[in-house]
Write a protein that holds these residues in place. Structure first.
Motif, mmCIF file in Angstrom:
data_model
loop_
_atom_site.group_PDB
_atom_site.id
_atom_site.type_symbol
_atom_site.label_atom_id
_atom_site.label_comp_id
_atom_site.label_asym_id
_atom_site.label_seq_id
_atom_site.Cartn_x
_atom_site.Cartn_y
_atom_site.Cartn_z
ATOM 1 N N LEU A 49 -0.979 3.390 -1.173
ATOM 2 C CA LEU A 49 -1.023 4.410 -0.115
ATOM 3 C C LEU A 49 -2.130 4.117 0.898
ATOM 4 O O LEU A 49 -1.951 4.321 2.097
ATOM 5 C CB LEU A 49 -1.215 5.799 -0.721
ATOM 6 N N LEU A 50 -3.267 3.607 0.419
ATOM 7 C CA LEU A 50 -4.343 3.249 1.337
ATOM 8 C C LEU A 50 -3.923 2.085 2.223
ATOM 9 O O LEU A 50 -4.224 2.080 3.418
ATOM 10 C CB LEU A 50 -5.625 2.902 0.578
ATOM 11 N N GLY A 51 -3.209 1.116 1.653
ATOM 12 C CA GLY A 51 -2.705 0.011 2.467
ATOM 13 C C GLY A 51 -1.757 0.494 3.549
ATOM 14 O O GLY A 51 -1.835 0.066 4.706
ATOM 15 N N ILE A 52 -0.874 1.416 3.185
ATOM 16 C CA ILE A 52 0.063 1.990 4.157
ATOM 17 C C ILE A 52 -0.701 2.716 5.261
ATOM 18 O O ILE A 52 -0.440 2.538 6.448
ATOM 19 C CB ILE A 52 1.061 2.941 3.459
ATOM 20 N N PHE A 53 -1.684 3.534 4.852
ATOM 21 C CA PHE A 53 -2.454 4.284 5.846
ATOM 22 C C PHE A 53 -3.272 3.357 6.735
ATOM 23 O O PHE A 53 -3.310 3.529 7.954
ATOM 24 C CB PHE A 53 -3.379 5.319 5.188
ATOM 25 N N ALA A 54 -3.950 2.366 6.130
ATOM 26 C CA ALA A 54 -4.798 1.460 6.902
ATOM 27 C C ALA A 54 -3.992 0.697 7.948
ATOM 28 O O ALA A 54 -4.413 0.561 9.103
ATOM 29 C CB ALA A 54 -5.533 0.495 5.972
ATOM 30 N N ALA A 55 -2.824 0.208 7.552
ATOM 31 C CA ALA A 55 -1.976 -0.523 8.496
ATOM 32 C C ALA A 55 -1.461 0.396 9.594
ATOM 33 O O ALA A 55 -1.431 0.025 10.771
ATOM 34 C CB ALA A 55 -0.810 -1.172 7.756
ATOM 35 N N THR A 56 -1.071 1.606 9.221
ATOM 36 C CA THR A 56 -0.551 2.566 10.197
ATOM 37 C C THR A 56 -1.656 3.061 11.117
ATOM 38 O O THR A 56 -1.448 3.195 12.328
ATOM 39 C CB THR A 56 0.100 3.767 9.468
ATOM 40 N N ALA A 57 -2.826 3.320 10.566
ATOM 41 C CA ALA A 57 -3.937 3.862 11.357
ATOM 42 C C ALA A 57 -4.349 2.917 12.471
ATOM 43 O O ALA A 57 -4.662 3.359 13.574
ATOM 44 C CB ALA A 57 -5.122 4.170 10.450
ATOM 45 N N THR A 58 -4.316 1.619 12.187
ATOM 46 C CA THR A 58 -4.705 0.660 13.218
ATOM 47 C C THR A 58 -3.631 0.524 14.294
ATOM 48 O O THR A 58 -3.948 0.305 15.455
ATOM 49 C CB THR A 58 -5.010 -0.723 12.611
ATOM 50 N N GLN A 59 -2.375 0.683 13.937
ATOM 51 C CA GLN A 59 -1.279 0.555 14.896
ATOM 52 C C GLN A 59 -1.019 1.831 15.689
ATOM 53 O O GLN A 59 -0.585 1.782 16.830
ATOM 54 C CB GLN A 59 0.017 0.153 14.162
ATOM 55 N N ARG A 60 -1.255 2.973 15.072
ATOM 56 C CA ARG A 60 -0.890 4.258 15.676
ATOM 57 C C ARG A 60 -2.101 5.112 16.061
ATOM 58 O O ARG A 60 -1.954 6.276 16.387
ATOM 59 C CB ARG A 60 -0.024 5.067 14.708
ATOM 60 N N ASP A 61 -3.295 4.539 15.970
ATOM 61 C CA ASP A 61 -4.527 5.255 16.319
ATOM 62 C C ASP A 61 -4.706 6.528 15.497
ATOM 63 O O ASP A 61 -4.992 7.596 16.022
ATOM 64 C CB ASP A 61 -4.556 5.559 17.827
ATOM 65 N N PHE A 62 -4.498 6.399 14.186
ATOM 66 C CA PHE A 62 -4.680 7.528 13.265
ATOM 67 C C PHE A 62 -6.047 7.516 12.593
ATOM 68 O O PHE A 62 -6.265 8.237 11.622
ATOM 69 C CB PHE A 62 -3.607 7.507 12.161
#
Length: 126
Positions: A49-62
Motif C-alpha cells: 500500500l505504501l508503494g502504491i501511495f508513494a508512486a501515486t503521490a509523486t504522479q498526482r501531487d498527493f
C-alpha cells in the motif's frame, strides 16, 4: 503544524485498529501457526500500500496527504512499510551497499534492542 499532528494521530489510530483486526481475522481464518502470519501479512500488505501511495503521490501531487497516509495510517498499520520504502529509495538511488547495511542494521539492531530491553526487565524484576 498542529493540524499535521492531528492527521498523524487520526491516521495512526485507524491504522492500529486495522492492524489489530487484520491480525485477528487472519488467525480466525487460518488459525494459529508457528510463524506469526498476522504480522507478516500486515507488513507485506502495508508495504504494498505504501508503494502504491508513494508512486501515486509523486504522479498526482498527493504528497499533502503523506502525514495522514504514510506516517499515520500505514505507520499505525505497520512500521515495516516505512522501512521498506527507505530501503527501496536507497536501492533506487544505486546505493545497494548502503541498502544492505541498512537492512542488516535495522533487523539485527531491532532484535538486539528488543532482547536487551527484555533482558534488562528480567534483571530488574527478579
Amino acid at each position: 503544524m498542529f493540524s499535521t499532528v492531528i492527521q498523524v494521530a487520526i491516521g495512526g489510530a485507524i491504522g492500529a485498529v486495522l492492524r489489530y483486526t487484520a491480525g485477528l481475522g487472519l488467525i480466525r481464518f487460518i488459525g494459529h501457526t508457528e510463524i506469526p502470519l498476522g504480522v507478516l501479512f500486515v507488513n507485506i500488505v502495508g508495504s504494498c500500500l505504501l508503494g502504491i501511495f508513494a508512486a501515486t503521490a509523486t504522479q498526482r501531487d498527493f504528497a499533502v496527504f503523506s502525514p495522514f497516509v504514510v506516517t499515520g495510517l500505514l505507520g499505525g498499520f505497520t512500521t515495516f512499510s516505512a522501512f521498506s520504502l527507505e530501503t527501496f529509495t536507497l536501492i533506487e538511488k544505486g546505493q545497494l551497499v548502503l541498502a544492505v547495511l541498512y537492512v542488516f542494521l535495522s533487523v539485527v539492531g531491532s532484535i538486539s534492542g528488543l532482547m536487551t530491553g527484555f533482558w534488562l526487565m528480567r534483571i530488574s524484576l527478579t
